[in-house]
Design a protein around this motif. Structure first.
Motif: not given
Length: 202
Positions: A43-60, A83-86
């Motif tokens: 289970v990954y709680v966040t997608s690592g999207d601190y720098h935006g949605k596209e980065m989160g999708e890439l990190r997934e 969301p990582e920032r939230e």
């Protein structure tokens, strides 16, 4: 291996990570469990999207590549996409979502971050994992990542006086495997990953 205890005696493990790439701390252990026929969900709680949605999708996608190397099927990888920032401001909602997601998996062991004061997201997920293990009445094991300020950071060791109960010693081929898993996270090289690479010999 040393520090033998009950950690190897479970059937179904759930690993709870704050962000993609944090399986690097446990990848060899996970691979050994998978080869041994154990059931694993991640289970990954966040997608690592601190720098935006596209980065989160890439990190997934990078996380899925790493899981393939470890031997965990894509349908056993779960992204909660908080969301990582939230994350810190939505801790109660995060706990509820994580609990609901893990309840249906019915694990008999949970493994997650230690509460170390090194990264607030790690600590938030550590708190959630603790509450989930209590609710499910299953054992919780924690692994160290790092603690201390950047100029005096300690990797791969617990904050004293916490005692180690199990150590997974890495042979040279296992260190090479860890580097392969790290290399799956191409977006994270150019800074912090280099520090992890240096700690690989610890």
């Amino acid at each position: 291996m040393k520090g033998e205890n009950q950690i190897l005696n479970f059937t179904h493990y759930v690993f709870i990570f704050a962000h993609p790439d944090e399986e690097i701390y446990t990848c060899n252990f996970m691979a050994d469990l998978a080869r041994g026929g154990k059931l694993l969900d991640v289970v990954y709680v966040t997608s690592g999207d601190y720098h935006g949605k596209e980065m989160g999708e890439l990190r997934e996608q990078e996380a899925l590549e790493a899981m393939k190397l470890i031997g965990i099927p894509e349908d056993k990888v779960h992204f909660l996409r908080i969301p990582e920032r939230e994350l810190i401001n939505r801790l109660q909602g995060t706990l509820t979502l994580a609990l609901d997601s893990i309840l249906v998996l019915k694990p008999d062991c949970i493994i997650s971050h230690d509460f170390e004061g090194g990264h607030n997201h790690h600590d938030a997920v550590s708190f959630c994992a603790s509450k989930i293990s209590e609710k499910l009445d299953v054992p919780l094991y924690v692994f160290p990542a790092y603690y201390g300020w950047p100029e005096q950071r300690f990797f791969n060791q617990f904050i004293p006086p916490r005692k180690v109960t199990y150590t997974h010693e890495l042979a040279p081929e296992q260190k090479n495997f860890k580097m392969k898993v790290m290399s799956a996270h191409k977006s994270q090289w150019g800074g912090f990953m280099e520090a992890i690479e240096q700690s690989n010999d610890q």
